[in-house]
Design a protein around this motif. Sequence first.
Motif, PDB file in Angstrom:
ATOM      1  N   VAL A 291       7.638  13.854 -14.532  1.00 29.99           N
ATOM      2  CA  VAL A 291       7.084  15.424 -14.684  1.00 29.99           C
ATOM      3  C   VAL A 291       8.082  15.693 -13.008  1.00 29.99           C
ATOM      4  O   VAL A 291       8.007  16.860 -13.619  1.00 29.99           O
ATOM      5  CB  VAL A 291       5.915  15.959 -14.889  1.00 29.99           C
ATOM      6  N   GLY A 292       8.604  15.186 -11.538  1.00 24.23           N
ATOM      7  CA  GLY A 292       9.116  16.134 -11.423  1.00 24.23           C
ATOM      8  C   GLY A 292       8.914  16.811 -10.398  1.00 24.23           C
ATOM      9  O   GLY A 292       9.281  17.401  -9.715  1.00 24.23           O
ATOM     10  N   CYS A 293       7.667  16.212  -9.750  1.00 26.80           N
ATOM     11  CA  CYS A 293       6.617  16.953  -9.508  1.00 26.80           C
ATOM     12  C   CYS A 293       6.627  16.936  -7.936  1.00 26.80           C
ATOM     13  O   CYS A 293       6.604  17.837  -6.867  1.00 26.80           O
ATOM     14  CB  CYS A 293       4.968  17.001  -9.364  1.00 26.80           C
ATOM     15  N   GLN A 294       7.514  15.745  -7.447  1.00 24.44           N
ATOM     16  CA  GLN A 294       8.084  15.959  -6.145  1.00 24.44           C
ATOM     17  C   GLN A 294       6.692  15.237  -5.176  1.00 24.44           C
ATOM     18  O   GLN A 294       7.111  15.086  -3.913  1.00 24.44           O
ATOM     19  CB  GLN A 294       8.996  16.413  -5.252  1.00 24.44           C
ATOM     20  N   TYR A 295       5.620  14.840  -5.822  1.00 21.87           N
ATOM     21  CA  TYR A 295       4.783  14.788  -4.634  1.00 21.87           C
ATOM     22  C   TYR A 295       5.157  13.366  -3.900  1.00 21.87           C
ATOM     23  O   TYR A 295       4.771  12.806  -2.309  1.00 21.87           O
ATOM     24  CB  TYR A 295       3.664  14.856  -5.485  1.00 21.87           C
ATOM     25  N   CYS A 296       5.397  12.472  -4.146  1.00 21.37           N
ATOM     26  CA  CYS A 296       6.323  11.199  -4.120  1.00 21.37           C
ATOM     27  C   CYS A 296       7.062  11.508  -3.476  1.00 21.37           C
ATOM     28  O   CYS A 296       6.863  10.426  -2.102  1.00 21.37           O
ATOM     29  CB  CYS A 296       5.954  10.115  -5.095  1.00 21.37           C
TER      30      CYS A 296
ATOM     31  N   ASN B 286       1.282  -0.957  -0.307  1.00 19.04           N
ATOM     32  CA  ASN B 286       0.040   0.236   0.023  1.00 19.04           C
ATOM     33  C   ASN B 286       0.755   1.528  -0.439  1.00 19.04           C
ATOM     34  O   ASN B 286       1.531   1.930   1.291  1.00 19.04           O
ATOM     35  CB  ASN B 286      -0.691  -0.239   1.558  1.00 19.04           C
ATOM     36  N   ALA B 287       1.047   1.129  -1.091  1.00 18.23           N
ATOM     37  CA  ALA B 287       2.102   2.486  -1.168  1.00 18.23           C
ATOM     38  C   ALA B 287       1.711   4.120  -1.669  1.00 18.23           C
ATOM     39  O   ALA B 287       1.043   4.050  -2.419  1.00 18.23           O
ATOM     40  CB  ALA B 287       3.372   2.543  -2.413  1.00 18.23           C
ATOM     41  N   PRO B 288       1.917   5.339  -0.914  1.00 16.32           N
ATOM     42  CA  PRO B 288       1.530   6.453  -0.269  1.00 16.32           C
ATOM     43  C   PRO B 288       1.842   6.692  -1.504  1.00 16.32           C
ATOM     44  O   PRO B 288       1.708   7.583  -2.454  1.00 16.32           O
ATOM     45  CB  PRO B 288       2.016   7.252   1.006  1.00 16.32           C
ATOM     46  N   CYS B 289       3.432   6.818  -2.163  1.00 13.17           N
ATOM     47  CA  CYS B 289       3.694   7.367  -3.556  1.00 13.17           C
ATOM     48  C   CYS B 289       2.847   6.734  -4.558  1.00 13.17           C
ATOM     49  O   CYS B 289       3.222   7.971  -5.113  1.00 13.17           O
ATOM     50  CB  CYS B 289       4.808   7.299  -3.382  1.00 13.17           C
ATOM     51  N   VAL B 290       2.301   5.814  -5.188  1.00 13.15           N
ATOM     52  CA  VAL B 290       1.671   5.582  -6.079  1.00 13.15           C
ATOM     53  C   VAL B 290       0.811   6.325  -5.745  1.00 13.15           C
ATOM     54  O   VAL B 290       0.131   6.725  -6.542  1.00 13.15           O
ATOM     55  CB  VAL B 290       1.448   4.157  -5.886  1.00 13.15           C
ATOM     56  N   ALA B 291      -0.210   6.706  -4.998  1.00 17.08           N
ATOM     57  CA  ALA B 291      -1.932   7.259  -4.472  1.00 17.08           C
ATOM     58  C   ALA B 291      -1.260   8.220  -5.429  1.00 17.08           C
ATOM     59  O   ALA B 291      -2.635   9.284  -5.268  1.00 17.08           O
ATOM     60  CB  ALA B 291      -1.858   7.411  -3.164  1.00 17.08           C
ATOM     61  N   VAL B 292      -0.602   8.813  -4.868  1.00 18.91           N
ATOM     62  CA  VAL B 292      -0.509  11.114  -4.653  1.00 18.91           C
ATOM     63  C   VAL B 292       0.439  10.961  -5.835  1.00 18.91           C
ATOM     64  O   VAL B 292      -0.145  11.994  -6.693  1.00 18.91           O
ATOM     65  CB  VAL B 292       0.277  11.270  -3.971  1.00 18.91           C
ATOM     66  N   CYS B 293       0.411  10.062  -6.921  1.00 18.90           N
ATOM     67  CA  CYS B 293       1.061  10.094  -8.557  1.00 18.90           C
ATOM     68  C   CYS B 293       0.223  10.411  -9.020  1.00 18.90           C
ATOM     69  O   CYS B 293      -0.861   9.928  -9.457  1.00 18.90           O
ATOM     70  CB  CYS B 293       1.582   9.235  -8.865  1.00 18.90           C
ATOM     71  N   PRO B 294       0.504  12.079  -9.536  1.00 14.65           N
ATOM     72  CA  PRO B 294      -0.331  12.861 -10.445  1.00 14.65           C
ATOM     73  C   PRO B 294      -0.550  12.115 -11.982  1.00 14.65           C
ATOM     74  O   PRO B 294      -1.446  12.293 -12.763  1.00 14.65           O
ATOM     75  CB  PRO B 294      -0.385  14.118 -10.887  1.00 14.65           C
TER      76      PRO B 294
END
Length: 226
Positions: free
Chosen positions: A130-135, A101-109
Amino acid sequence: MTACSRRNFVSAMGALILTTGTSVKLSAQAIPAEQKKSIRYAMVHDETACIGCTACMDACREVNSVPQGVSRLEIIRSRPYGEFPDTEYEFFRQSCQHCSNAPCVAVCPTGASFVDPDTGIVDVHKDLCVGCQYCIAVCPYRVRFIHPLHKTADKCNFCRDTNLAQGKQPACVESCPTKALTFGDMNDPNSEVSRKVRQNPVYRTKLELGTQPNLYHIPFGKGEHR
């Protein structure tokens, strides 16, 4: 998206995931049972066998062409235990946990961050990032970085496109002189990694967040679990 709104989004998502745990991750990242494959790759780091030689770090850097200044894998040394000359150190592996359950995957736009449905490996599609750095902002393990050449998110992927693609073990596993690392399919009860987890006391970090990490540690026994 403006810089201000981006910062606000990242801050809000990071706070939501790290304080409330499952509300985002489990709804967005859980894989339906009928879609789950037979392989779930995992790794065990035996802290009682690790000598902190960093051969694993060097092998990772060479095999995966990781530039200087960033790292997919770090071995962190603890403070000394005992009195000289009977001093011991604990060595802790810091790398991607390949969370189910990866949060980095959940927020990737853009869908760049993903869990490979065939192996459970968490990876990044460089052509979509796109290098947004959300993950990077929401990863509770702080193991992602922006690749200085590609300008995209990067991290350990168990050598998915290098050694693993060639039928080998990950570079860190192959290079370890004390066999402190074990890699394999946790869904196979006869695999070495499954037996290692069954037969030893193990811990995983930050389980309370609901990430379901697939990096296990056999504890050194003299320090504090992270």
